[in-house]
Design an enzyme around this catalytic site. Structure first.
Site, PDB file in Angstrom:
ATOM      1  N   SER A 136       0.854  -1.177   0.000  1.00 15.36           N
ATOM      2  CA  SER A 136       0.000   0.000   0.000  1.00 15.36           C
ATOM      3  C   SER A 136       0.891   1.228   0.000  1.00 15.36           C
ATOM      4  CB  SER A 136      -0.902  -0.008   1.240  1.00 15.36           C
ATOM      5  OG  SER A 136      -1.689   1.151   1.300  1.00 15.36           O
ATOM      6  N   LYS A 162      -1.391  -0.967  -4.174  1.00 14.48           N
ATOM      7  CA  LYS A 162      -2.566  -0.164  -3.835  1.00 14.48           C
ATOM      8  C   LYS A 162      -2.131   1.282  -3.674  1.00 14.48           C
ATOM      9  CE  LYS A 162      -4.414  -0.172   0.398  1.00 14.48           C
ATOM     10  NZ  LYS A 162      -5.248  -0.578   1.559  1.00 14.48           N
ATOM     11  N   LYS A 164      -3.188   5.106  -2.422  1.00 20.79           N
ATOM     12  CA  LYS A 164      -4.111   5.973  -1.700  1.00 20.79           C
ATOM     13  C   LYS A 164      -4.493   7.141  -2.623  1.00 20.79           C
ATOM     14  CE  LYS A 164      -4.062   3.906   2.362  1.00 20.79           C
ATOM     15  NZ  LYS A 164      -5.263   3.359   3.018  1.00 20.79           N
ATOM     16  N   ASP A 189      -7.489   3.242  -3.003  1.00 23.55           N
ATOM     17  CA  ASP A 189      -8.176   3.287  -1.706  1.00 23.55           C
ATOM     18  C   ASP A 189      -8.395   4.749  -1.336  1.00 23.55           C
ATOM     19  OD1 ASP A 189      -9.153   2.932   0.823  1.00 23.55           O
ATOM     20  OD2 ASP A 189      -7.267   2.250   1.704  1.00 23.55           O
ATOM     21  N   GLU A 214     -11.468   0.923  -3.444  1.00 18.64           N
ATOM     22  CA  GLU A 214     -11.733   0.610  -2.048  1.00 18.64           C
ATOM     23  C   GLU A 214     -12.299   1.814  -1.302  1.00 18.64           C
ATOM     24  OE1 GLU A 214      -9.237  -0.990   1.864  1.00 18.64           O
ATOM     25  OE2 GLU A 214      -8.274  -0.902  -0.108  1.00 18.64           O
ATOM     26  N   ASP A 239     -14.159  -1.447   3.262  1.00 16.86           N
ATOM     27  CA  ASP A 239     -13.209  -1.564   4.363  1.00 16.86           C
ATOM     28  C   ASP A 239     -13.870  -0.996   5.616  1.00 16.86           C
ATOM     29  OD1 ASP A 239     -11.136  -1.327   6.204  1.00 16.86           O
ATOM     30  OD2 ASP A 239      -9.796  -0.206   4.912  1.00 16.86           O
ATOM     31  N   LYS A 263      -9.838  -6.558   7.997  1.00 15.96           N
ATOM     32  CA  LYS A 263      -8.774  -6.154   8.901  1.00 15.96           C
ATOM     33  C   LYS A 263      -9.071  -6.716  10.282  1.00 15.96           C
ATOM     34  CE  LYS A 263      -7.274  -1.958   6.529  1.00 15.96           C
ATOM     35  NZ  LYS A 263      -7.383  -0.487   6.456  1.00 15.96           N
ATOM     36  N   GLY A 291      -4.119  -4.065   6.196  1.00 18.89           N
ATOM     37  CA  GLY A 291      -3.191  -3.828   7.291  1.00 18.89           C
ATOM     38  C   GLY A 291      -3.351  -2.446   7.897  1.00 18.89           C
TER      39      GLY A 291
END
Length: 369
Positions: A136, A162, A164, A189, A214, A239, A263, A291
């Site tokens: 990530s 991934k 952000k 995400d 996400e 999530d 998670k 995570g």
């Protein structure tokens, strides 16, 4: 079995690379490590990987410390139990506070696996011997900086990246990464930063062949997620929206979810995380393990959970060295060409470096029965 003593260690470690999301940045983390001791002297470790600030979730390190000391640990001290699933029943009157509960629930599972001389993955019912890891990547100062980070982690063998995203840092960074790596397993995400009024902007991401988008909208806005999913081909992954099994049922009923990020911390521990896996697997929803920049104890628990059969997508179980110069376990979690081996040793599968924990603890408290 009976837990006769519990220690909470607030441990502070610096990150090797600052990490920025749509809401905040961080260069150092405080997590609470939970140490449970039963009447035989066996020890089980867990980790409360709550953020320091209430941006990802309402909980903070301070709130989790208070809940652990005042409510959760007293609820289990001196009580008889046979299976780790029973621990959560002892604090059932405490609502919410999933991160705080997670550390104790995980420690209970590790304690049970240690006493019964089985690996944590086997105790959970895991079947995989290795787990594919993804990385990530946070919001970087420039697109060139982002491309450098992508290249660095691809060179290390990670098969999934991934990114952000946030308003103003979404379409163009994704376009740049996709252009540089046309076949990369890539997803984004948003951590719930967008609103339903920005749906047309999110639709622009559909052209990049992403594995998933996400958590585009706020956690409770499941209707917006369902509406967007009907309008785009890219799967929506939830999530923050799924903290409980009831949340998952609602999302399934609304058809607001096509992928689930599980998670351990957000679900309240391994017991509920495994149950969410089972329900999603039954519904045909692929899952992966997200995570929270866990130290090695929480990271090892994530690896064990990811050995369950429904975890068909790369999980955020990258090597300890991606985040920390030194970890609280030995050996640290290691990823070889993007693959992490599931430990075969009993319990956590790693030794806990108690001297390093003591060296980096900013607070410790012990409670006994």
């Amino acid at each position: 079995m009976k837990i006769v003593a519990a220690k909470l260690h607030r441990v502070r470690l610096p990150l090797v690379h600052e990490f920025r999301t749509s809401s905040h940045g961080k260069s150092m983390l405080d997590h609470i490590l939970v140490e449970l001791t039963d009447e035989s002297g066996a020890v089980g470790w867990g980790e409360v990987a709550s953020p320091s600030d209430p941006f990802y979730a309402p909980e903070t390190v301070e709130s989790c410390w208070h809940l652990g000391e005042r409510y959760l640990v007293p609820a289990i001290l001196g009580k008889e139990w046979e299976r780790p699933e029973q621990l959560s029943q002892l604090w059932a009157k405490v609502r919410g506070n999933q991160f705080a509960k997670s550390g104790l629930d995980t420690a209970g599972w590790v304690l049970w696996a240690t006493i019964n001389c089985v690996p944590l993955a086997e105790a959970l019912g895991g079947t995989r011997t290795e787990v594919v890891a993804g990385v990530s990547l946070g919001i970087e100062p420039t697109i060139d900086d982002l491309l450098t980070e992508v290249e660095r982690h691809l060179a290390a063998g990670y098969p999934r990246v991934k990114l952000k995203i946030a308003p103003g840092w979404d379409v163009e960074p994704v376009r740049a990464v996709r252009s540089a790596h046309p076949d990369l397993d890539l997803h984004v995400d948003a951590n719930g930063i967008y609103t339903a009024e920005q749906s047309d902007h999110l639709k622009a991401l559909d052209e990049f062949g992403l594995t998933m988008i996400e958590q585009p909208f706020a956690p409770r806005d499941l209707l917006a997620h369902a509406n967007l999913q009907r309008q785009i081909a890219t799967p929506i992954c939830l999530d923050e929206s799924v903290e409980t099994l009831e949340d998952l049922e609602t999302a399934l009923s609304l058809q607001a979810i096509r992928v689930l990020n599980i998670k351990v911390s957000r679900m309240g521990g391994l017991t509920r995380a495994r149950a969410a896996h089972d329900r999603a697997h039954q519904a045909g929803i692929p899952v992966w393990c997200g995570g929270m920049h866990e130290f090695g104890i929480g990271r090892a628990a994530n690896v064990a959970l990811s050995s369950l059969p429904g975890f068909s997508l790369p999980s955020d179980v990258s090597a300890s060295a991606k985040y920390y110069a030194q970890d609280v376990i030995t050996p640290p979690v290691i990823a070889t060409q993007g693959v992490v081996q599931v430990p075969k040793a009993p319990g956590l599968g790693h030794d806990v470096d108690t001297a390093f924990i003591a060296q980096n603890a900013v607070a410790t408290i012990e409670l006994t029965s």
